[in-house]
Design a protein around this motif. Structure first.
Motif, PDB file in Angstrom:
ATOM      1  N   THR A  73       0.850  -1.191   0.000  1.00 28.70           N
ATOM      2  CA  THR A  73       0.000   0.000   0.000  1.00 28.70           C
ATOM      3  C   THR A  73       0.882   1.236   0.000  1.00 28.70           C
ATOM      4  OG1 THR A  73       0.000   0.142   2.396  1.00 28.70           O
ATOM      5  CG2 THR A  73      -1.778  -1.144   1.386  1.00 28.70           C
ATOM      6  N   GLY A  74       0.358   2.335  -0.495  1.00 26.70           N
ATOM      7  CA  GLY A  74       1.107   3.584  -0.522  1.00 26.70           C
ATOM      8  C   GLY A  74       1.670   3.921   0.840  1.00 26.70           C
ATOM      9  N   GLU A  75       0.852   3.785   1.882  1.00 27.05           N
ATOM     10  CA  GLU A  75       1.285   4.207   3.207  1.00 27.05           C
ATOM     11  C   GLU A  75       2.498   3.393   3.678  1.00 27.05           C
ATOM     12  OE1 GLU A  75      -1.612   3.728   6.316  1.00 27.05           O
ATOM     13  OE2 GLU A  75      -0.351   4.780   7.778  1.00 27.05           O
ATOM     14  N   TYR A  76       2.425   2.068   3.550  1.00 26.75           N
ATOM     15  CA  TYR A  76       3.539   1.243   4.019  1.00 26.75           C
ATOM     16  C   TYR A  76       4.801   1.493   3.194  1.00 26.75           C
ATOM     17  CZ  TYR A  76       6.349  -2.602   5.692  1.00 26.75           C
ATOM     18  OH  TYR A  76       7.373  -3.332   6.247  1.00 26.75           O
ATOM     19  N   GLU A  77       4.625   1.591   1.893  1.00 27.72           N
ATOM     20  CA  GLU A  77       5.800   1.817   1.032  1.00 27.72           C
ATOM     21  C   GLU A  77       6.467   3.147   1.325  1.00 27.72           C
ATOM     22  OE1 GLU A  77       4.845   0.862  -3.084  1.00 27.72           O
ATOM     23  OE2 GLU A  77       5.759  -1.076  -2.608  1.00 27.72           O
ATOM     24  N   ARG A  78       5.640   4.159   1.598  1.00 26.98           N
ATOM     25  CA  ARG A  78       6.195   5.480   1.940  1.00 26.98           C
ATOM     26  C   ARG A  78       7.007   5.389   3.227  1.00 26.98           C
ATOM     27  NH1 ARG A  78       1.528   7.581   0.270  1.00 26.98           N
ATOM     28  NH2 ARG A  78       0.629   7.679   2.343  1.00 26.98           N
ATOM     29  N   LEU A  79       6.453   4.691   4.232  1.00 29.21           N
ATOM     30  CA  LEU A  79       7.162   4.545   5.507  1.00 29.21           C
ATOM     31  C   LEU A  79       8.473   3.790   5.309  1.00 29.21           C
ATOM     32  CD1 LEU A  79       4.146   3.588   7.794  1.00 29.21           C
ATOM     33  CD2 LEU A  79       5.468   5.706   7.919  1.00 29.21           C
ATOM     34  N   ALA A  80       8.418   2.700   4.537  1.00 30.66           N
ATOM     35  CA  ALA A  80       9.601   1.869   4.326  1.00 30.66           C
ATOM     36  C   ALA A  80      10.681   2.652   3.581  1.00 30.66           C
ATOM     37  CB  ALA A  80       9.222   0.599   3.562  1.00 30.66           C
ATOM     38  N   ALA A  81      10.256   3.433   2.588  1.00 35.67           N
ATOM     39  CA  ALA A  81      11.215   4.183   1.779  1.00 35.67           C
ATOM     40  C   ALA A  81      11.988   5.180   2.632  1.00 35.67           C
ATOM     41  CB  ALA A  81      10.487   4.904   0.642  1.00 35.67           C
ATOM     42  N   ASN A  82      11.370   5.612   3.709  1.00 32.06           N
ATOM     43  CA  ASN A  82      11.973   6.612   4.590  1.00 32.06           C
ATOM     44  C   ASN A  82      12.595   5.947   5.837  1.00 32.06           C
ATOM     45  OD1 ASN A  82      12.565   9.167   5.590  1.00 32.06           O
ATOM     46  ND2 ASN A  82      10.580   9.350   6.625  1.00 32.06           N
ATOM     47  N   GLY A  83      12.891   4.636   5.731  1.00 32.80           N
ATOM     48  CA  GLY A  83      13.502   3.920   6.855  1.00 32.80           C
ATOM     49  C   GLY A  83      12.619   3.915   8.091  1.00 32.80           C
ATOM     50  N   PHE A  84      11.301   4.034   7.897  1.00 31.76           N
ATOM     51  CA  PHE A  84      10.303   4.014   8.979  1.00 31.76           C
ATOM     52  C   PHE A  84      10.495   5.167   9.971  1.00 31.76           C
ATOM     53  CE2 PHE A  84      10.538  -0.371   7.430  1.00 31.76           C
ATOM     54  CZ  PHE A  84       9.218  -0.554   7.052  1.00 31.76           C
ATOM     55  N   ARG A  85      11.148   6.231   9.517  1.00 31.83           N
ATOM     56  CA  ARG A  85      11.369   7.365  10.430  1.00 31.83           C
ATOM     57  C   ARG A  85      10.068   8.072  10.786  1.00 31.83           C
ATOM     58  NH1 ARG A  85      16.570   7.176   8.384  1.00 31.83           N
ATOM     59  NH2 ARG A  85      15.926   7.865   6.332  1.00 31.83           N
ATOM     60  N   SER A  86       9.047   7.953   9.932  1.00 34.78           N
ATOM     61  CA  SER A  86       7.780   8.605  10.311  1.00 34.78           C
ATOM     62  C   SER A  86       6.732   7.600  10.814  1.00 34.78           C
ATOM     63  CB  SER A  86       7.236   9.466   9.173  1.00 34.78           C
ATOM     64  OG  SER A  86       7.470   8.857   7.935  1.00 34.78           O
ATOM     65  N   TYR A  87       7.168   6.342  11.007  1.00 33.47           N
ATOM     66  CA  TYR A  87       6.249   5.340  11.581  1.00 33.47           C
ATOM     67  C   TYR A  87       5.927   5.685  13.027  1.00 33.47           C
ATOM     68  CZ  TYR A  87       4.888   0.867  13.738  1.00 33.47           C
ATOM     69  OH  TYR A  87       4.247  -0.125  14.450  1.00 33.47           O
ATOM     70  N   LYS A  88       4.654   5.509  13.389  1.00 31.84           N
ATOM     71  CA  LYS A  88       4.268   5.611  14.799  1.00 31.84           C
ATOM     72  C   LYS A  88       3.354   4.450  15.127  1.00 31.84           C
ATOM     73  CE  LYS A  88       4.836  10.461  15.743  1.00 31.84           C
ATOM     74  NZ  LYS A  88       4.331  11.714  15.187  1.00 31.84           N
ATOM     75  N   LEU A  89       3.661   3.731  16.186  1.00 33.27           N
ATOM     76  CA  LEU A  89       2.791   2.653  16.640  1.00 33.27           C
ATOM     77  C   LEU A  89       1.657   3.268  17.455  1.00 33.27           C
ATOM     78  CD1 LEU A  89       2.119  -0.361  17.075  1.00 33.27           C
ATOM     79  CD2 LEU A  89       3.541  -0.250  19.138  1.00 33.27           C
ATOM     80  N   VAL A  90       0.457   3.130  16.944  1.00 34.10           N
ATOM     81  CA  VAL A  90      -0.711   3.687  17.629  1.00 34.10           C
ATOM     82  C   VAL A  90      -1.250   2.659  18.626  1.00 34.10           C
ATOM     83  CG1 VAL A  90      -3.116   4.396  17.267  1.00 34.10           C
ATOM     84  CG2 VAL A  90      -1.314   5.198  15.712  1.00 34.10           C
ATOM     85  N   VAL A  91      -1.522   3.103  19.828  1.00 36.56           N
ATOM     86  CA  VAL A  91      -2.173   2.256  20.840  1.00 36.56           C
ATOM     87  C   VAL A  91      -3.404   3.031  21.288  1.00 36.56           C
ATOM     88  CG1 VAL A  91      -1.910   0.978  22.993  1.00 36.56           C
ATOM     89  CG2 VAL A  91       0.115   1.490  21.596  1.00 36.56           C
ATOM     90  N   ASP A  92      -4.586   2.472  20.992  1.00 32.77           N
ATOM     91  CA  ASP A  92      -5.809   3.220  21.325  1.00 32.77           C
ATOM     92  C   ASP A  92      -6.931   2.261  21.684  1.00 32.77           C
ATOM     93  OD1 ASP A  92      -6.531   2.185  18.868  1.00 32.77           O
ATOM     94  OD2 ASP A  92      -6.761   4.107  17.866  1.00 32.77           O
ATOM     95  N   GLY A  93      -8.165   2.730  21.622  1.00 36.57           N
ATOM     96  CA  GLY A  93      -9.294   1.920  22.070  1.00 36.57           C
ATOM     97  C   GLY A  93      -9.577   2.227  23.530  1.00 36.57           C
ATOM     98  N   LEU A  94      -9.847   1.167  24.309  1.00 32.99           N
ATOM     99  CA  LEU A  94     -10.236   1.353  25.708  1.00 32.99           C
ATOM    100  C   LEU A  94      -9.012   1.555  26.595  1.00 32.99           C
ATOM    101  CD1 LEU A  94     -13.012  -1.412  25.900  1.00 32.99           C
ATOM    102  CD2 LEU A  94     -13.329   1.075  25.736  1.00 32.99           C
ATOM    103  N   VAL A  95      -8.378   2.702  26.425  1.00 34.32           N
ATOM    104  CA  VAL A  95      -7.204   3.035  27.239  1.00 34.32           C
ATOM    105  C   VAL A  95      -7.346   4.467  27.756  1.00 34.32           C
ATOM    106  CG1 VAL A  95      -5.638   1.456  26.037  1.00 34.32           C
ATOM    107  CG2 VAL A  95      -5.849   3.820  25.233  1.00 34.32           C
ATOM    108  N   ASP A  96      -6.738   4.725  28.892  1.00 34.76           N
ATOM    109  CA  ASP A  96      -6.764   6.089  29.447  1.00 34.76           C
ATOM    110  C   ASP A  96      -5.761   6.993  28.748  1.00 34.76           C
ATOM    111  OD1 ASP A  96      -8.773   5.661  31.278  1.00 34.76           O
ATOM    112  OD2 ASP A  96      -7.405   5.080  32.897  1.00 34.76           O
ATOM    113  N   HIS A  97      -4.662   6.410  28.260  1.00 32.47           N
ATOM    114  CA  HIS A  97      -3.594   7.222  27.660  1.00 32.47           C
ATOM    115  C   HIS A  97      -3.205   6.674  26.292  1.00 32.47           C
ATOM    116  CE1 HIS A  97      -3.309   9.036  31.582  1.00 32.47           C
ATOM    117  NE2 HIS A  97      -3.005   7.875  32.134  1.00 32.47           N
TER     118      HIS A  97
END
Ligand SMILES: Nc1nc2c(c(=O)[nH]1)N[C@H]1C(S)=C(S)[C@@H](COP(=O)(O)O)O[C@H]1N2
Ligand SMILES: [Mo]
Length: 245
Positions: A73-97
């Protein structure tokens, strides 16, 4: 047998921290649930609750690549091309933070380094060294809410029908000390075909639980609204949700 022991110890740990069932996932309560789960696993079932550890000499020369295709996908390829420097692991849902963790932050948190065996349901196994962040470390930062029961891993890849890969664990399985967000395999950053930049590694369960290319971790009360409701891409096609080895 293992399953019963593991579930029993998880239940006992949760019960111990949450006598009235309300404080399970608030920050302090969840934290102590994690700690008692670990202590109980060790005390009650010894190493049997843990995946076996191997030595460097056991590392497999060939570790098959066995999954859907590396996401294109465009998004993954863009991240990979940039050495994943703009990757962020999102943690959400039923969490306080809710969290959005850059790779450098995850690398800084890295606290596991283990050589374990990966067992694929198709009948092959391979041993590798995995380094990364214990999932419980990340979950403790996010602080699951009291209603939270499962942790869902959303991946970047999809099959020919456009169905996205996802997997899930119970909070107890997520709290297992060997459940890992892997950043490195055999001392090198995980490569794109292996699930870069972050893959799940659950050495106590069959290979399909170890989601590659993790994009987002969602804490939920029920898995019914996701996919076909069975808790994972393969589960939706009939595989068992509990895949303990
Ligand atoms: N995102 C994603 N993760 C996945 C899969 C997949 O198709 N997509 N396949 C699973 C299966 S069945 C196995 S055996 C392992 C294979 O990991 P490997 O390619 O590093 O050997 O990834 C698991 N994780
Ligand atoms: Mo597999």
């Amino acid at each position: 047998m293992n399953r019963k022991i593991f579930l029993a110890s998880g239940a006992a740990a949760l019960a111990a921290c949450s006598p009235i069932g309300t404080k399970l996932n608030n920050s302090a309560g969840f934290h102590s649930a994690l700690e008692s789960a670990e202590a109980l696993n060790e005390r009650v079932i010894g190493t049997r609750g843990r995946a076996r550890l191997y030595s460097p000499a056991d590392i497999s020369a060939d570790f098959p690549v066995n999954s859907l295709d590396t996401p294109s996908t465009g998004e993954y390829e863009r991240l990979a091309a940039n050495g994943f420097r703009s990757y962020k692991l999102v943690v959400d849902g039923l969490v306080d933070h809710p969290q959005a963790l850059p790779l450098a932050h995850l690398q800084h948190l890295s606290n596991v380094d283990e050589i374990t065996r990966h067992d694929c349901v198709e009948g092959w196994s391979a041993i590798a060294r995995w380094q990364g962040v214990r999932l419980s470390t990340i979950l403790a930062m996010a602080a699951p809410k009291p209603q939270a029961r499962y942790v869902v891993f959303h991946s970047y890849d999809s099959d020919g029908n456009g169905t996205l890969y996802y997997e899930s664990l119970s909070l107890e399985q997520a709290a297992h000390p060997q459940t890992l967000l892997a950043l490195r395999q055999n001392a090198k950053p995980i490569t794109p075909d292996r699930g870069a930049p972050v893959r799940l590694k659950v050495p106590t369960q069959l290979g399909y639980k170890s989601a590659k290319w993790v994009r987002r971790i969602e804490v939920v009360a029920s898995m019914r609204p996701l996919g076909s409701g069975k808790g994972g891409y393969w589960e939706d096609q009939g595989y068992e949700w509990y895949a303990g080895i």
